[in-house]
Scaffold this active site. Structure first.
Site, mmCIF file in Angstrom:
data_model
loop_
_atom_site.group_PDB
_atom_site.id
_atom_site.type_symbol
_atom_site.label_atom_id
_atom_site.label_comp_id
_atom_site.label_asym_id
_atom_site.label_seq_id
_atom_site.Cartn_x
_atom_site.Cartn_y
_atom_site.Cartn_z
ATOM 1 N N SER A 106 1.711 5.244 1.198
ATOM 2 C CA SER A 106 2.815 6.062 1.386
ATOM 3 C C SER A 106 2.480 6.853 2.513
ATOM 4 O O SER A 106 2.242 6.419 3.696
ATOM 5 C CB SER A 106 3.219 7.123 0.315
ATOM 6 N N ASP A 250 8.258 7.638 6.706
ATOM 7 C CA ASP A 250 7.071 7.567 6.365
ATOM 8 C C ASP A 250 6.625 6.105 6.451
ATOM 9 O O ASP A 250 7.749 5.400 6.518
ATOM 10 C CB ASP A 250 6.503 8.382 5.242
ATOM 11 N N ASP A 252 6.107 3.766 4.314
ATOM 12 C CA ASP A 252 6.727 2.758 3.289
ATOM 13 C C ASP A 252 8.179 2.932 3.230
ATOM 14 O O ASP A 252 8.913 2.336 2.473
ATOM 15 C CB ASP A 252 5.824 2.704 1.844
ATOM 16 N N ASP A 254 10.129 5.272 2.007
ATOM 17 C CA ASP A 254 10.972 6.121 0.856
ATOM 18 C C ASP A 254 11.002 7.570 1.196
ATOM 19 O O ASP A 254 11.774 8.238 0.345
ATOM 20 C CB ASP A 254 10.076 5.916 -0.379
#
Length: 460
Positions: A106, A250, A252, A254
């Site tokens: 993340s 970010d 990833d 999300d």
């Protein structure tokens, strides 16, 4: 260097010693534990798992280990390759798969990676399920397949396009209004997979896209957490390009942060507020965010006649409360939008589409929209933990100190004052205590944080 095993997955730094870092052995062990948990809970002869990754340097290595471990357990693997967390979440049910693994740390820096675990709905495992996976890993309770029963491996790298198509199908995504608005947008995707997904989505929406750090090579040009202090380059480029706004995700994809046309931050907390304002204006309903999120969502929800509730921090907790309260939109104040009409996961693609629909339909600037919302200011701080610091003792003493205030202890300690609040909790993803405060000015929020940090230091 550290390895954090929690119910939400396993996260650690690459290299170093087994059990202290995310080494190849730890990746195999945890993937095997997850695979065994799936097998223990299924009557099916053949299981299928979707695996995807962000663009981290270590991603390809970890993905190979994970995929081949699952194959070794006799589980079929659909490898969606470079992907986003919400893309994998959407792929799991579309593939009729039994689960999914997203290889991403993340917002953590490049030396980190992690395995995030999904169930057959493409949603994160709950606490009980995560605990079972940890127990299997702890006891090395694996049974691998014999040679004729190995799983099959296949690649399917079309899922970002499928994800975009799913977003465009949402009834509240007003494609025509967005196209007519002739938006120009700068995108900072921190050289991860948002650099594939977000420009492709914007192209479908007829938005002119200026790409900044959109090469998915895992070389993060700045700290990948989308906070104001890390986003000076995009702020400057938005002004230089005379863009309507900036979009930041970010690694990833999300979490979604936005930059106004004057280079100022829209505010991570206000991404969800704006999207909720749009959705609630079209559909009556309730909202949920976590205890560390802004009061602004509560204000907007009540304005539209809905009910707001706060959950413990963590996507799985938000989702559980959203389901229980029939919330039509929710998420986390870190820019994570959960829109059940699409799926129960934080999704920046959905967030971008809803936000641009809102902006286009109102025919206002990004800054004007931000100025229309209740003004709260947050201060996000942390204290690094050392082995001798007892977090529980600190939280107990702070609860006692403020026992006459409105306190919630469902996740750490949240102390609600009349016009401000402080939330203290141990992080699930890093060895730190998080100290979040919110007030009616930045100065007040910062001063409240300083006061609380001093009080904690006295306890330590």
């Amino acid at each position: 260097m550290t390895l954090i095993k929690s119910i939400s997955g396993i996260r650690g730094t690459i290299g170093g010693e087994v059990n202290n870092n995310l080494t190849p052995i730890d990746a195999v062990k945890f993937a095997a534990a997850y695979g065994m948990w799936l097998k223990n809970n299924s009557e099916k002869e053949q299981l299928r798992v979707v695996v995807g990754r962000d663009a981290r340097i270590s991603g390809k290595m970890v993905s190979s280990l994970v995929c081949n471990t699952l194959v070794g357990l006799g589980i079929n693997v659909v490898d969606v390759g470079l992907s986003t967390t919400p893309t994998v979440e959407i792929a799991v049910p579309l593939e009729n798969a039994d689960g999914g693994i997203i290889i991403t740390a993340s917002h953590n820096p490049k030396q980190w990676n992690a395995l995030k675990l999904l169930n057959e709905k493409g949603e994160f495992l709950n606490a009980e399920e995560g605990e079972k996976v940890l127990n299997i890993a702890e006891n090395d309770a694996y049974l691998f397949a014999e040679v004729d029963d190995l799983g099959r491996y296949k690649k399917n790298q079309k899922y970002i396009d499928i994800h975009i198509a799913e977003v465009l199908k949402l009834p509240l995504v007003n494609i025509e209004a967005i196209k007519n608005a002739n938006f120009k947008v700068v995108v900072d995707a921190v050289n991860s997979t948002g650099g594939i997904a977000i420009p492709a989505l914007l192209k479908e929406l007829g938005v002119e896209c200026v790409e900044l750090y959109c090469t998915p090579n895992g070389q993060f040009p700045h700290n990948p957490e989308p906070l104001k202090e890390h986003l000076t380059a995009i702020s400057e480029l938005v002004i230089k390009e005379k863009a309507d706004l900036g979009i930041v995700v970010d690694p990833d994809v999300d979490r979604l942060a936005l930059v106004c046309e004057d280079g100022s931050m829209f505010g991570e907390e206000y991404t969800l507020v704006a999207c909720a304002d749009y959705v609630l204006g079209k559909t009556k309903g309730n909202t949920v965010s976590n205890l560390s999120s802004s009061r602004a969502l509560r204000d907007i929800t009540e304005k539209h006649g809905g009910k707001y509730q706060a959950s413990a921090v963590g996507e799985v907790n938000v989702v559980e409360l959203m389901k229980a309260s029939n919330a039509i939109i929710g998420g986390e104040g870190n820019g994570g939008i959960i829109y059940p009409e699409s799926h129960y996961g934080r999704d920046s693609l959905v967030g971008v589409a809803l936000f641009l629909s809102h902006l286009a339909s109102l025919k206002v600037s990004c800054k004007q929209l931000r100025d229309s919302y209740p003004n709260y200011f947050m201060s996000k701080n942390k204290i690094e933990l050392t082995p001798e610091i007892n977090v529980d003792t600190i939280l107990e003493k702070m609860t006692l100190k403020y026992k006459n205030e409105d306190i919630s202890t469902i996740d750490g300690v949240k102390i609600n004052f009349a016009s401000e609040w402080v939330h203290l909790r141990k992080s699930n993803t890093e060895p730190i205590i998080r100290i979040y405060t919110e007030s009616t000015s930045q100065n007040k929020a910062d001063n409240l944080a300083i006061r609380i940090i001093e009080e904690i230091k006295e306890i330590i």
